[in-house]
Write an enzyme that holds these catalytic residues in place. Structure first.
Site, PDB file in Angstrom:
ATOM      1  N   TRP A 162      -3.367  -2.056  -1.572  1.00 17.18           N
ATOM      2  CA  TRP A 162      -3.207  -3.308  -2.324  1.00 17.18           C
ATOM      3  C   TRP A 162      -3.568  -4.380  -1.330  1.00 17.18           C
ATOM      4  O   TRP A 162      -2.840  -4.641  -0.364  1.00 17.18           O
ATOM      5  CB  TRP A 162      -1.760  -3.476  -2.795  1.00 17.18           C
ATOM      6  CG  TRP A 162      -1.536  -4.673  -3.670  1.00 17.18           C
ATOM      7  CD1 TRP A 162      -1.722  -4.775  -5.016  1.00 17.18           C
ATOM      8  CD2 TRP A 162      -1.095  -5.978  -3.246  1.00 17.18           C
ATOM      9  NE1 TRP A 162      -1.414  -6.040  -5.455  1.00 17.18           N
ATOM     10  CE2 TRP A 162      -1.044  -6.796  -4.386  1.00 17.18           C
ATOM     11  CE3 TRP A 162      -0.745  -6.531  -2.024  1.00 17.18           C
ATOM     12  CZ2 TRP A 162      -0.650  -8.133  -4.342  1.00 17.18           C
ATOM     13  CZ3 TRP A 162      -0.348  -7.849  -1.969  1.00 17.18           C
ATOM     14  CH2 TRP A 162      -0.316  -8.643  -3.114  1.00 17.18           C
ATOM     15  N   LYS A 190       6.860  -9.229 -19.222  1.00  9.88           N
ATOM     16  CA  LYS A 190       6.245  -7.942 -19.603  1.00  9.88           C
ATOM     17  C   LYS A 190       4.860  -8.175 -20.198  1.00  9.88           C
ATOM     18  O   LYS A 190       3.889  -7.532 -19.829  1.00  9.88           O
ATOM     19  CB  LYS A 190       7.133  -7.226 -20.621  1.00  9.88           C
ATOM     20  CG  LYS A 190       8.409  -6.658 -20.065  1.00  9.88           C
ATOM     21  CD  LYS A 190       8.233  -5.359 -19.340  1.00  9.88           C
ATOM     22  CE  LYS A 190       8.206  -5.346 -17.848  1.00  9.88           C
ATOM     23  NZ  LYS A 190       9.045  -6.059 -16.983  1.00  9.88           N
ATOM     24  N   ASN A 244       0.885   0.200   5.926  1.00 11.79           N
ATOM     25  CA  ASN A 244       1.450  -0.594   4.828  1.00 11.79           C
ATOM     26  C   ASN A 244       2.249  -1.697   5.482  1.00 11.79           C
ATOM     27  O   ASN A 244       3.157  -1.447   6.267  1.00 11.79           O
ATOM     28  CB  ASN A 244       2.358   0.244   3.926  1.00 11.79           C
ATOM     29  CG  ASN A 244       3.055  -0.627   2.879  1.00 11.79           C
ATOM     30  OD1 ASN A 244       2.488  -1.620   2.436  1.00 11.79           O
ATOM     31  ND2 ASN A 244       4.272  -0.274   2.517  1.00 11.79           N
ATOM     32  N   GLY A 245       1.904  -2.957   5.171  1.00 10.15           N
ATOM     33  CA  GLY A 245       2.632  -4.086   5.751  1.00 10.15           C
ATOM     34  C   GLY A 245       1.653  -5.173   6.173  1.00 10.15           C
ATOM     35  O   GLY A 245       0.507  -5.180   5.736  1.00 10.15           O
ATOM     36  N   LYS A 283       3.776  -1.873  -7.432  1.00 12.29           N
ATOM     37  CA  LYS A 283       5.137  -1.584  -7.887  1.00 12.29           C
ATOM     38  C   LYS A 283       6.191  -2.172  -6.978  1.00 12.29           C
ATOM     39  O   LYS A 283       7.195  -2.684  -7.438  1.00 12.29           O
ATOM     40  CB  LYS A 283       5.345  -0.069  -7.976  1.00 12.29           C
ATOM     41  CG  LYS A 283       6.722   0.333  -8.467  1.00 12.29           C
ATOM     42  CD  LYS A 283       6.974  -0.156  -9.879  1.00 12.29           C
ATOM     43  CE  LYS A 283       8.359   0.182 -10.362  1.00 12.29           C
ATOM     44  NZ  LYS A 283       8.645  -0.455 -11.662  1.00 12.29           N
ATOM     45  N   GLU A 297       2.274  -9.446 -17.497  1.00 14.36           N
ATOM     46  CA  GLU A 297       1.877  -8.603 -16.351  1.00 14.36           C
ATOM     47  C   GLU A 297       1.069  -7.384 -16.784  1.00 14.36           C
ATOM     48  O   GLU A 297       0.382  -6.800 -15.951  1.00 14.36           O
ATOM     49  CB  GLU A 297       3.081  -8.178 -15.529  1.00 14.36           C
ATOM     50  CG  GLU A 297       4.075  -7.297 -16.217  1.00 14.36           C
ATOM     51  CD  GLU A 297       5.188  -6.867 -15.254  1.00 14.36           C
ATOM     52  OE1 GLU A 297       4.939  -6.690 -14.055  1.00 14.36           O
ATOM     53  OE2 GLU A 297       6.318  -6.697 -15.726  1.00 14.36           O
ATOM     54  N   CYS A 349       0.836  -1.201   0.000  1.00 11.28           N
ATOM     55  CA  CYS A 349       0.000   0.000   0.000  1.00 11.28           C
ATOM     56  C   CYS A 349       0.869   1.248   0.000  1.00 11.28           C
ATOM     57  O   CYS A 349       2.083   1.180   0.112  1.00 11.28           O
ATOM     58  CB  CYS A 349      -0.869  -0.009   1.248  1.00 11.28           C
ATOM     59  SG  CYS A 349      -1.759  -1.551   1.452  1.00 11.28           S
ATOM     60  N   GLU A 368      12.204 -12.141 -19.825  1.00  8.14           N
ATOM     61  CA  GLU A 368      11.738 -10.781 -19.518  1.00  8.14           C
ATOM     62  C   GLU A 368      10.617 -10.360 -20.465  1.00  8.14           C
ATOM     63  O   GLU A 368       9.620  -9.776 -20.046  1.00  8.14           O
ATOM     64  CB  GLU A 368      12.915  -9.805 -19.590  1.00  8.14           C
ATOM     65  CG  GLU A 368      12.576  -8.350 -19.398  1.00  8.14           C
ATOM     66  CD  GLU A 368      11.871  -8.027 -18.081  1.00  8.14           C
ATOM     67  OE1 GLU A 368      11.838  -8.888 -17.188  1.00  8.14           O
ATOM     68  OE2 GLU A 368      11.308  -6.924 -17.978  1.00  8.14           O
ATOM     69  N   HIS A 415      12.541 -30.572 -26.081  1.00  8.52           N
ATOM     70  CA  HIS A 415      12.377 -31.390 -24.862  1.00  8.52           C
ATOM     71  C   HIS A 415      11.011 -31.174 -24.248  1.00  8.52           C
ATOM     72  O   HIS A 415      10.829 -31.368 -23.043  1.00  8.52           O
ATOM     73  CB  HIS A 415      13.498 -31.043 -23.875  1.00  8.52           C
ATOM     74  CG  HIS A 415      14.861 -31.290 -24.426  1.00  8.52           C
ATOM     75  ND1 HIS A 415      15.387 -32.553 -24.592  1.00  8.52           N
ATOM     76  CD2 HIS A 415      15.779 -30.430 -24.943  1.00  8.52           C
ATOM     77  CE1 HIS A 415      16.599 -32.456 -25.146  1.00  8.52           C
ATOM     78  NE2 HIS A 415      16.856 -31.186 -25.364  1.00  8.52           N
ATOM     79  N   ARG A 438       1.550   2.002  -6.092  1.00  9.19           N
ATOM     80  CA  ARG A 438       1.899   1.027  -5.052  1.00  9.19           C
ATOM     81  C   ARG A 438       0.719   0.140  -4.684  1.00  9.19           C
ATOM     82  O   ARG A 438       0.874  -0.871  -3.992  1.00  9.19           O
ATOM     83  CB  ARG A 438       2.396   1.745  -3.796  1.00  9.19           C
ATOM     84  CG  ARG A 438       3.675   2.519  -3.962  1.00  9.19           C
ATOM     85  CD  ARG A 438       4.031   3.223  -2.668  1.00  9.19           C
ATOM     86  NE  ARG A 438       4.223   2.271  -1.596  1.00  9.19           N
ATOM     87  CZ  ARG A 438       5.399   1.693  -1.334  1.00  9.19           C
ATOM     88  NH1 ARG A 438       6.446   1.975  -2.089  1.00  9.19           N
ATOM     89  NH2 ARG A 438       5.530   0.836  -0.362  1.00  9.19           N
TER      90      ARG A 438
HETATM   91  C1  AGP Z   1       8.597  -6.308 -13.173  1.00  5.37           C
HETATM   92  O1  AGP Z   1       8.030  -5.637 -14.286  1.00  5.37           O
HETATM   93  C2  AGP Z   1       7.704  -6.303 -11.973  1.00  5.37           C
HETATM   94  N1  AGP Z   1       7.219  -5.029 -11.648  1.00  5.37           N
HETATM   95  C3  AGP Z   1       8.321  -7.057 -10.795  1.00  5.37           C
HETATM   96  O2  AGP Z   1       8.645  -8.343 -11.255  1.00  5.37           O
HETATM   97  C4  AGP Z   1       9.591  -6.438 -10.152  1.00  5.37           C
HETATM   98  O3  AGP Z   1      10.683  -6.519 -11.035  1.00  5.37           O
HETATM   99  C5  AGP Z   1       9.909  -7.257  -8.896  1.00  5.37           C
HETATM  100  O4  AGP Z   1       8.823  -7.131  -7.998  1.00  5.37           O
HETATM  101  C6  AGP Z   1      11.205  -6.809  -8.197  1.00  5.37           C
HETATM  102  O5  AGP Z   1      11.071  -5.494  -7.760  1.00  5.37           O
HETATM  103  P1  AGP Z   1      12.407  -4.743  -7.223  1.00  5.37           P
HETATM  104  O6  AGP Z   1      13.348  -4.650  -8.382  1.00  5.37           O
HETATM  105  O7  AGP Z   1      11.919  -3.398  -6.761  1.00  5.37           O
HETATM  106  O8  AGP Z   1      12.971  -5.572  -6.109  1.00  5.37           O
END
Ligand code: AGP
Length: 609
Positions: A74, A487, A98-99, A604, A490, A2, A483, A506, A27
């Site tokens: 969140w 992308k 937050n937590g 994020k 997500e 959050c 990667e 395989h 966030r």
């Molecule tokens: C990647 O697009 C995501 N947002 C997520 O996988 C992110 O890379 C991951 O949570 C790690 O975050 P950080 O680099 O802030 O530790």
């Protein structure tokens, strides 16, 4: 994960809080709320949905308020709903959090037994009730908070306000990020810097176990366990980021802006060390003795940062010839890692707040290993707890899907590998200069690759109804296949899988059917012939091959679609190869009407396990 924010001062508090919450929305964005002192007591407004939905339920015109706190959520405990939204209150005490409170069930049971009315499914709601209970037993608000915190287990960044002390805010930190900043006669707290960047450059990063009391006259920092005062002056950090860095600046989405910022953020990241990469080692406290005695690296990260770590393995093993183990943080921390003498632990984290990465770093530090973090946020927890920091200079990354931080991480890893190789005599001066000169050209090559944006958008139009994608790569480009798949998943919600191309036969080749999109990274390197065979295998089974290559003449009539990228040093192809994949996922997501900057279920910074 959050976002919390608080304000006390001379400005219109509600406007400041709403503006800050919009900057924090990346966030977490499933519900939001605000509480403020209205001169007669505390008022709370909260709702399921986003900040724009919260604005709809606030009084109009906004009352003239000087102190308040806000939250954007969140969901961890309790579904996204108005009753589970923060702030939570008990009597005249309101809290934003937050937590995760790990022992909330037993606390909740105790409170219910004592007759408290709890109306949400959240862990947070126990906190205002416990503070209120302690107030009722005669404690001051500060003492009531201390008493409450002493009974909480878990992680939290808290914002607290009470009717008993109307012009005072309390900010408490244990395990979740919390910054405090101040202007002229006004004070803020927030989960991170971008939220309050327009208001001040002077920040204090709270440490675990600290509580900050904010009043119009000033702020006081103290320790929770012994109440001891903590001097503020030597904890003030000036942040060079400008507010515009946390704005879209004409782009439709933060993600697109950040994709286009990559030429600059790559050059900003190598600028400091490209001339003397070994200075990076010295600055990081990695002395001649440590680096020559190095026997193994453990690189640990999550998500996109994990993919950067995999690239780092290819670079460091290939150039510096030091063995590298790369692990996902949430696995590493529970596997009782074997940490031999001569092991250097590296965490890679854009936010510096990812719970699993921090936990892995703490575990290793506790066991006596040297820790280095590659991080993008000055003053973040990871950067403050590691023995040394190698900062990426990507600026604030707001889009949930990481792009510019990823290429900045690769840049830092290139420099690190170069520095290590030079120091360990694995690269002579000429070879080092050659690699440096290729790295210096990367920003221009990224600019050239970005020119393919329109063509990629047209390609995306033909792919928005695909049911799934495969991404294939070999060698140092295999992590880019991972990667690219992440992308797409997500932000467009289409399933995708990255795979080492040599593994197709395989198993995954069974997935190939007419029209299945298969993105293949096919750089002109020593594996080109191999990847060419993989393309043939896919084509022979009706797959739709989308090639990303600097070798169009060899592939033009062999694939269905081709995105040409510029040629570069074989170890640097990940830079030019990832850009088309970022753009492809962005355009597919936009064309599918997805919320690119705030994808469903994501946040994020993953500050909880
Ligand atoms: C990647 O697009 C995501 N947002 C997520 O996988 C992110 O890379 C991951 O949570 C790690 O975050 P950080 O680099 O802030 O530790």
């Amino acid at each position: 994960m959050c976002g919390i924010v608080g304000y006390i001062g001379k400005k219109d508090a509600l406007s400041v809080l709403l503006d800050s919450l919009k900057r924090l929305e990346y966030r977490g964005y499933d519900s939001a709320g605000i509480a403020y002192q209205n001169g007669n007591g505390v008022e709370v407004y909260k709702t399921k949905g986003k900040i724009k939905d919260l604005q709809q339920i606030l009084p109009c015109p906004l009352p003239d308020i000087r102190v308040g706190l806000g939250h954007t959520r969140w969901a961890t405990h309790g579904e996204p709903s108005t009753r589970n939204a923060h702030p939570h209150r008990a009597g005249g005490v309101v809290v934003v959090h937050n937590g995760i409170i790990e022992n909330y069930r037993e606390l909740r049971t105790q409170l219910l037994t004592e007759g408290h009315q709890l109306t949400s499914d959240t862990d947070t709601e126990v906190i205002p009730h416990m503070i209120s209970k302690n107030l009722a037993s005669g404690h001051s608000i500060k003492k009531a908070i201390d008493e409450t915190i002493a009974h909480l287990r878990g992680t939290f960044a808290l914002g607290i306000m009470s009717e008993t002390q109307p012009y005072t805010l309390f900010a408490v930190r244990r395990g979740s990020p919390l910054v405090v900043c101040f202007g002229e006669g006004e004070f803020f707290f927030a989960s991170d810097i971008p939220a309050i960047l327009p208001y001040s450059r002077k920040f204090i990063f709270l440490e675990d176990g600290q509580i900050c009391t904010l009043t119009p006259e000033g702020l006081e920092l103290s320790c929770l366990d012994n109440g001891g005062s903590v001097p503020v002056e030597d904890r003030i950090t000036e942040i060079a980021w400008t507010p515009s860095l946390a704005e879209k600046e004409g782009y439709d989405h933060f993600m697109l802006k950040e994709i286009y910022e990559q030429p600059r953020t790559v050059s900003d990241t190598f600028a400091e060390w490209i001339k003397d990469p070994q200075g990076l080692l010295d600055e990081s406290g990695l002395t001649q003795e440590i680096t020559l005695g190095l026997r193994r690296l453990h690189i640990v990260a999550c998500g996109t940062s994990y993919h950067a770590a995999l690239i780092g393995k290819y670079l460091i093993e290939g150039i510096a010839r030091v063995p590298v183990d790369v692990e996902i943080a949430s696995e590493y921390r529970y596997k009782k890692p074997i940490i031999e003498r001569g092991t250097l632990f590296i965490s890679i984290t854009q936010s510096g707040e990812t719970a699993d990465t921090l936990a892995a770093q703490r575990e290793v530090k506790q066991r006596g290993a040297t820790t280095l973090t590659i991080c993008n946020v000055l003053g973040s927890t990871s950067s403050r707890e590691a023995d040394s920091v190698l900062y990426t200079h990507a600026g604030p990354e707001i889009g949930v899907a990481s792009t510019k931080a990823f290429t900045a991480q690769m840049t830092a890893l290139c420099l690190f590998a170069l520095a290590l190789a030079i120091r360990r005599g694995k690269l002579n001066y000429k070879e080092a200069c050659a690699l440096k000169s290729h790295l210096l050209k990367i920003p221009d090559l990224l600019e050239k690759t970005l020119e393919k944006d329109d063509a990629i958008k047209e390609l995306a139009r033909t792919l928005i109804y695909a049911k799934g994608f495969l991404y294939l790569g070999r060698g140092i480009n295999y992590p880019i296949a991972l990667e690219g798949a992440l992308k797409l998943k997500e932000i467009s919600y289409i399933h995708a899988e990255g795979y080492p191309a040599g593994e197709m036969k395989h198993g995954p080749i069974a997935l190939i059917e007419e029209g299945l999109p298969v993105v293949v990274l096919a750089p002109r390197d020593d594996l080109f012939e191999k990847i060419f065979s993989n393309i043939e295998e896919v084509k022979a089974r009706g797959g739709r091959v989308i090639a990303v290559t600097d070798n169009p003449e060899s592939l033009a009539n062999k694939v269905n679609d081709l995105i040409e990228v510029p040629t570069t040093h074989h170890t640097l192809f990940p830079f030019v190869n990832v850009i088309p994949l970022q753009l492809l996922s962005y355009h597919i997501a936009v064309l599918r009407g997805c919320d690119v900057d705030q994808p469903r279920n994501l946040a994020k910074s993953v500050t909880v396990e």
